[in-house]
Design a protein around this motif. Sequence first.
Motif, PDB file in Angstrom:
ATOM      1  N   THR A 282       0.704  -1.118   0.048  1.00 31.88           N
ATOM      2  CA  THR A 282       0.048   0.055  -0.064  1.00 31.88           C
ATOM      3  C   THR A 282       0.755   0.995  -0.019  1.00 31.88           C
ATOM      4  OG1 THR A 282      -1.717  -1.188   1.253  1.00 31.88           O
ATOM      5  CG2 THR A 282      -1.933   1.127   1.088  1.00 31.88           C
TER       6      THR A 282
ATOM      7  N   LEU B  32     -10.650   4.923  -2.796  1.00 29.67           N
ATOM      8  CA  LEU B  32      -9.505   5.664  -3.366  1.00 29.67           C
ATOM      9  C   LEU B  32      -9.837   6.991  -3.699  1.00 29.67           C
ATOM     10  CD1 LEU B  32      -8.258   2.772  -5.749  1.00 29.67           C
ATOM     11  CD2 LEU B  32      -6.904   4.011  -4.124  1.00 29.67           C
TER      12      LEU B  32
ATOM     13  N   LEU C  90      -4.749  10.103  -6.790  1.00 36.51           N
ATOM     14  CA  LEU C  90      -5.799   8.935  -7.515  1.00 36.51           C
ATOM     15  C   LEU C  90      -5.199   9.240  -9.008  1.00 36.51           C
ATOM     16  CD1 LEU C  90      -7.648   6.888  -7.479  1.00 36.51           C
ATOM     17  CD2 LEU C  90      -9.679   8.757  -7.978  1.00 36.51           C
TER      18      LEU C  90
ATOM     19  N   LEU D  10      -8.261   4.990 -13.242  1.00 34.18           N
ATOM     20  CA  LEU D  10      -8.658   3.933 -12.225  1.00 34.18           C
ATOM     21  C   LEU D  10     -10.006   3.287 -12.547  1.00 34.18           C
ATOM     22  CD1 LEU D  10      -9.201   2.562  -9.562  1.00 34.18           C
ATOM     23  CD2 LEU D  10     -10.723   4.401  -8.647  1.00 34.18           C
TER      24      LEU D  10
ATOM     25  N   LYS E 226     -12.074  -0.543  -5.884  1.00 37.52           N
ATOM     26  CA  LYS E 226     -11.933   1.008  -5.956  1.00 37.52           C
ATOM     27  C   LYS E 226     -11.727   1.475  -4.636  1.00 37.52           C
ATOM     28  CE  LYS E 226     -16.699   2.342  -5.086  1.00 37.52           C
ATOM     29  NZ  LYS E 226     -16.581   2.809  -3.681  1.00 37.52           N
TER      30      LYS E 226
ATOM     31  N   VAL F 255      -9.281   1.072  -0.519  1.00 35.91           N
ATOM     32  CA  VAL F 255      -8.138   0.360   0.031  1.00 35.91           C
ATOM     33  C   VAL F 255      -8.573  -0.166   1.354  1.00 35.91           C
ATOM     34  CG1 VAL F 255      -5.856   1.106   1.034  1.00 35.91           C
ATOM     35  CG2 VAL F 255      -6.571   1.929  -0.858  1.00 35.91           C
TER      36      VAL F 255
ATOM     37  N   ASP G  36      -4.193  -0.947  -4.958  1.00 30.15           N
ATOM     38  CA  ASP G  36      -3.064  -1.300  -3.974  1.00 30.15           C
ATOM     39  C   ASP G  36      -2.933  -2.902  -3.609  1.00 30.15           C
ATOM     40  OD1 ASP G  36      -5.298  -1.522  -2.196  1.00 30.15           O
ATOM     41  OD2 ASP G  36      -3.997  -1.272  -0.582  1.00 30.15           O
TER      42      ASP G  36
END
Length: 632
Positions: A278, A395, A401, A405, A310, A312, A291
């Motif tokens: 991470t 995220l 970011l 994504l 989407k 962590v 991550d």
Amino acid sequence: MTEDIAERLKERIDRNSLDKLMEVNNTSICKFISQYIELCNPNKVFVCADTPQDFNYIRESALRSGEERKLEIPGHTIHFDNYYDQGRDKKNTGILVPPGVNLGKSIETKERAKALEEIHEILKDIMKGKEAFICFFCLGPIESEFSIPCIQISDSSCVAHSEIILYRPGYKEFIKRGPNARFFKVVHSQGELDERKTCKNLDKRRIYIDLEENIVYSTNTQYGGNSIGLKKLAMRLAIHLGSKEGWLTEHMLVMGIHGPKGRVTYFTGAFPSLCGKTSTAMLEGETVVGDDIAYLHKKSGEVRAVNVEKGVFGIIQGVNSKDDPFLWKAFHSPGEIIFSNVLVTPERHVHWIGKDGEVPPKGENHSGEWWIGKEDKDGKEILCSHPNARLTIALDMFENLDPRLNDPAGVVVGGMVYGGRDSDTWVPVEESFDWTHGIITKGASLESETTAATLGKEGIREFNPMSNLDFLSIPVGKYIQINLDFARDLKKPPKIFSVNYFLKGKDGKFLNEKTDKRVWYKWMELRVHNEIEAIETPVGRIPRYEDLKKLFKEVLNKNYKKEDYIEQFTIRISENLAKIDRIIDIYKTKVHDTPQIVFEVLEAERRRLLDYQKKYGHYIEPDALAHHPRIG
Ligand code: SPV
Ligand code: MN
């Protein structure tokens, strides 16, 4: 749909939720729901159709049930898992296999028929008196050929809440894909809870993965790694499915490394739990796509990756203002975050191991009421937070970011990185000679010292190919062969690198600071584009001092000393030879289907190391090799 199922659902589910379910128009979903609602027997069922009201209902349920409590900063909540439910339970997690199927010694399996009987027995009436949450998700971006829809039934509002933070909403995706969609299914129950709202019946903690029906079961556990079915449990389903369809599911971060003139090169990186994945994904100066889990497809001669998630579910131990500026900032801003197993003070502040500032003298943590010096019943000191304490956060709460994504086409992968917790063998960063060499000597040879992310003793060196061993649902040898085959035929496959953040010197101290890794990634980015040279060693290509010196200055404004470089990048021949012995032994004795090429490549590496040893001795300083033609 048969009348019968419709009638049975009507008896159990109220009008509003039932309408939402019917809208999906998928008989196999209705069958699945009806079967498990009847078996688990909740007294209420909520179907989430991904509206803001539905999400709010889940958030509020978590507070109402006491599974989460509010913290001082708006949107932040705290959740506790049982003191003995703080990591992935490897022993009780198994892939269900019919008799005669052999996944090898390093993958935990359970006999399918027996295990199904056992889990269905455990599930019987397990949700009695509780509410069940039925949620639809999409693993991977919406409207992407990478993605797999997934449905989950859970009686934990905290699990449902975590998942709406971590996964893309899938209700519409299910409707769009229609009655023949292929999808994954998850059944989870936290079982009976004690007065602290943590699991009572840990002896009945079971996590079973049924590849045949694409369904995972998880019972009597709350720790996210065991209970968030879409994470490491669905990952095993995806590894199996991808092995049949020609794509990969990897325990990998995905990030954009920002090179010269605005160029962004995407990297994936595989690290065992608690080894800096991470914090790498969150490196200052770079942008994060994911991550933890990536799906990789080959498309038009390129490798492309998407983040399956989407959000962590990250480790919080050691997060501080200096090393983790993005995480730090997000933690101190209002917004939706679930902290788990950290210390909460009477003022509703949180604290964890390695946070800036003094440890508060008392509060509440995963052990209940807590004070400095508290011991558990085995006489072990309980620290303020569990080393595997986590936070769950979307995220889009992060400034760093990456804009790609949610790109349904994924990102093109320029480099792939493998790293573990290795105190004495690998140099901090190194490039492999080619795809096959990288997959075998970096990925398939990965070892790591154990951490608190799984239950059991810490600090023991363990074999962990591609950091993915815990999650494999196909035999190790087959998995390696699939990796070898994946990009070997590409004109320009991603470059494969190893990194080692945990190398120690003779005095037992780490040779690098955490932030040094920022330089390694800039170096790798330049290597992907062949913009700087490297020094050839028997085990791969390493940086030249002058390149690192320049990068240390540019990136960290640090004067990188030659003696530090020499100590960090000295090739430790004996340690490398010992590692090859260990790895060959594992592939001979613990893996039953090792591809022959694994031995050939490792033997060739051994011969090179021995040749160099004859010429240069046991420890080779990089300068000795700077102008040396490759041997062997
Ligand atoms: C890991 O341990 O690798 C994690 C957290 O990412 S868990 O969900 O426990 O797998
Ligand atoms: Mn992980």
